[in-house]
Scaffold this active site. Structure first.
Site, mmCIF file in Angstrom:
data_model
loop_
_atom_site.group_PDB
_atom_site.id
_atom_site.type_symbol
_atom_site.label_atom_id
_atom_site.label_comp_id
_atom_site.label_asym_id
_atom_site.label_seq_id
_atom_site.Cartn_x
_atom_site.Cartn_y
_atom_site.Cartn_z
ATOM 1 C CB SER A 273 9.934 6.785 9.375
ATOM 2 O OG SER A 273 9.547 6.295 10.636
ATOM 3 C CB SER B 127 9.518 4.689 15.150
ATOM 4 O OG SER B 127 8.941 5.127 13.949
ATOM 5 C CG LEU B 128 12.050 7.497 21.411
ATOM 6 C CD1 LEU B 128 13.379 6.835 21.112
ATOM 7 C CD2 LEU B 128 12.271 8.929 21.886
ATOM 8 C CB CYS C 192 2.964 7.409 3.150
ATOM 9 S SG CYS C 192 3.522 6.344 4.450
ATOM 10 C CD GLU D 175 -2.843 -1.192 2.378
ATOM 11 O OE1 GLU D 175 -3.895 -1.833 2.279
ATOM 12 O OE2 GLU D 175 -2.470 -0.679 3.431
ATOM 13 C CB CYS E 160 2.104 7.196 7.583
ATOM 14 S SG CYS E 160 2.693 7.571 5.981
ATOM 15 C CB CYS F 274 7.412 -4.899 8.922
ATOM 16 S SG CYS F 274 8.769 -4.145 9.861
ATOM 17 C CB CYS G 247 6.096 -2.418 16.371
ATOM 18 S SG CYS G 247 7.782 -2.009 15.888
HETATM 19 N N1 SAH Z 1 9.188 0.876 10.042
HETATM 20 C C1 SAH Z 1 9.353 2.269 10.078
HETATM 21 C C2 SAH Z 1 8.525 3.021 9.066
HETATM 22 C C3 SAH Z 1 7.089 2.596 8.908
HETATM 23 S S1 SAH Z 1 5.986 2.844 10.275
HETATM 24 C C4 SAH Z 1 9.074 2.805 11.464
HETATM 25 O O1 SAH Z 1 8.488 2.092 12.268
HETATM 26 O O2 SAH Z 1 9.481 3.918 11.732
HETATM 27 C C5 SAH Z 1 5.705 4.596 10.253
HETATM 28 C C6 SAH Z 1 5.170 5.163 11.574
HETATM 29 O O3 SAH Z 1 3.763 4.880 11.777
HETATM 30 C C7 SAH Z 1 5.886 4.596 12.781
HETATM 31 O O4 SAH Z 1 6.258 5.647 13.633
HETATM 32 C C8 SAH Z 1 4.823 3.718 13.379
HETATM 33 O O5 SAH Z 1 5.048 3.510 14.714
HETATM 34 C C9 SAH Z 1 3.557 4.478 13.121
HETATM 35 N N2 SAH Z 1 2.328 3.691 13.276
HETATM 36 C C10 SAH Z 1 2.176 2.356 13.077
HETATM 37 N N3 SAH Z 1 0.900 1.976 13.319
HETATM 38 C C11 SAH Z 1 0.220 3.102 13.678
HETATM 39 C C12 SAH Z 1 -1.141 3.366 14.067
HETATM 40 N N4 SAH Z 1 -2.047 2.395 14.101
HETATM 41 N N5 SAH Z 1 -1.490 4.633 14.378
HETATM 42 C C13 SAH Z 1 -0.568 5.622 14.304
HETATM 43 N N6 SAH Z 1 0.713 5.432 13.950
HETATM 44 C C14 SAH Z 1 1.119 4.186 13.652
HETATM 45 FE FE1 SF4 Z 2 7.687 -2.526 11.114
HETATM 46 FE FE2 SF4 Z 2 7.582 0.129 11.549
HETATM 47 FE FE3 SF4 Z 2 5.420 -1.446 11.899
HETATM 48 FE FE4 SF4 Z 2 7.422 -1.612 13.613
HETATM 49 S S1 SF4 Z 2 6.133 0.203 13.267
HETATM 50 S S2 SF4 Z 2 6.332 -3.354 12.699
HETATM 51 S S3 SF4 Z 2 9.168 -1.301 12.267
HETATM 52 S S4 SF4 Z 2 6.468 -1.034 9.972
#
Ligand code: SAH
Ligand code: SF4
Length: 356
Positions: free
Chosen positions: A200, A222-223, A109, A96, A341, A116, A120
């Protein structure tokens, strides 16, 4: 696995590889620039469209290579104008990409992997596991498709910014990511400046510093938690790089003048959104030059997290602000079509295949 074809897809070649292919056909190097322009500026879908090349060269290109970009399987448009595209790849996988309208442009995006591996616990993509990395042509093919979509829609906003925040962990597909970013900058190609690109990551060593040294775009980290303990709970794999080591790496990150790191912090209701978390976050960030982007969690079916209470979000933001931390609250667009995103999981792909 990508189906094996001995012919390369022209979109998978970086500029120098294309030059090698074209000169290997007995052509002068400037022909490679022309082909490149056709591919990335004019969005050609067949060598036969490349009318300033000789008939023989067009035919030869057709014989030694393919030209395949992702195709749109479905499009969902949100009430706020956000568009989510489900794209089909050559091997039947789906990814997507999201187009987000801003005041005077669109931000896209981009995904870098099918699924992945980081898992997480709050992320839809994470629930899928990793199927495979995207190729150069699949990463940039998303941009070609978006440009086509925007042109067809005939709106007045153009595509200006790219955020690599879709499906996948970009730094775990490092080589294809970097070649794709290099191609994005090519003046005869897509011609995006590094200021318009943000990658990111959850923080992957050594890729994070290597990426910084390339200067190809900015960095968002992504902290999501201010302590190692909490981070390990919500991002178990990412937290294998301990928070202390991550911060130590980031302290060495080669920032350009006036550049700052962005820290993404998804507020998960009742998990990481308390005042004590805000206080710990301020303490943690005193070690680096960064700003914070707060994101209210967009709940996903089947995942055990809730959106934060709006009052808590406000307090959290104010506590950072009062301590001198630059903080923005990312407006979650496309909520009605699950197009946040990072909230991407290509669930429709499964449905589509099931109904074939
Ligand atoms: N893997 C990378 C990039 C893709 S995720 C990363 O994790 O940084 C992009 C961002 O979207 C990350 O900060 C992730 O934590 C956040 N994200 C994932 N699921 C989400 C949700 N349901 N609501 C809001 N942000 C979310
Ligand atoms: Fe992968 Fe980013 Fe989702 Fe974590 S937040 S599972 S690193 S896409």
């Amino acid at each position: 696995m990508i189906p094996s074809s001995d012919k390369p897809n022209l979109l998978d070649l970086g500029f120098h590889e294309l030059e090698t292919l074209v000169t290997g056909l007995g052509q002068p190097p400037y022909r490679a620039r022309q082909v490149w322009q056709w591919l990335w500026q004019k969005g050609a879908t067949d060598p036969e469209e490349m009318t300033n090349l000789s008939k023989d060269l067009r035919k030869a290109l057709g014989e030694v290579s393919t030209l395949v970009s992702p195709r749109v399987l479905s499009r969902l448009q949100s009430r706020d104008g956000t568009v989510k595209l489900l794209l089909g790849l050559a091997d039947g996988q789906a990814i997507e990409t999201v187009l987000i309208p801003e005041r005077d442009h669109f931000t896209q995006c981009l995904s870098t992997q099918v699924g992945c591996s980081m898992g997480c616990t709050f992320c839809r993509t994470g629930t899928l596991g990793l199927t495979r990395n995207l190729t150069h042509g699949e990463i940039l093919g998303q941009v070609l498709v978006a440009r086509r979509e925007l042109a067809q829609a005939g709106g007045r906003l153009g595509l200006r910014n790219l955020v690599v925040m879709g499906m996948g962990e970009p730094l775990l597909n490092y080589r294809n990511l970097i070649t794709a970013l290099e191609s994005l900058h090519h003046p005869q190609g897509l011609d995006f400046s590094s200021r318009r690109i943000t990658v990111s990551t959850v923080g992957v060593a050594p890729g994070i510093l290597e990426y910084g040294r390339t200067g190809l775009g900015s960095l968002a980290v992504s902290l999501h938690a201010p302590t190692q303990e909490l981070r390990a709970e919500i991002m178990p794999k990412a937290a294998r790089l301990p928070l202390d080591s991550l911060l130590a790496l980031l302290a060495q990150y080669p920032l350009k003048s006036r550049e700052r790191l962005t820290f993404e912090y998804v507020l998960l209701g009742g998990v990481n959104d308390a005042p004590e978390h805000a206080r710990e976050l301020v303490r943690l960030l005193s070690r680096v030059k960064g700003k914070v982007n707060l994101i209210a969690y967009n709940p996903s079916p089947g995942l055990p997290y809730q959106a934060p209470d709006p009052g808590r979000v406000e307090t959290f933001q104010k506590m950072l602000w009062d301590k001198g931390v630059t903080v923005t609250l990312r407006k979650s667009k496309g909520q009605d079509i699950s197009a946040a995103c990072g909230q991407l999981a290509a669930e429709a792909a499964g449905q589509e295949r099931a109904s074939d």
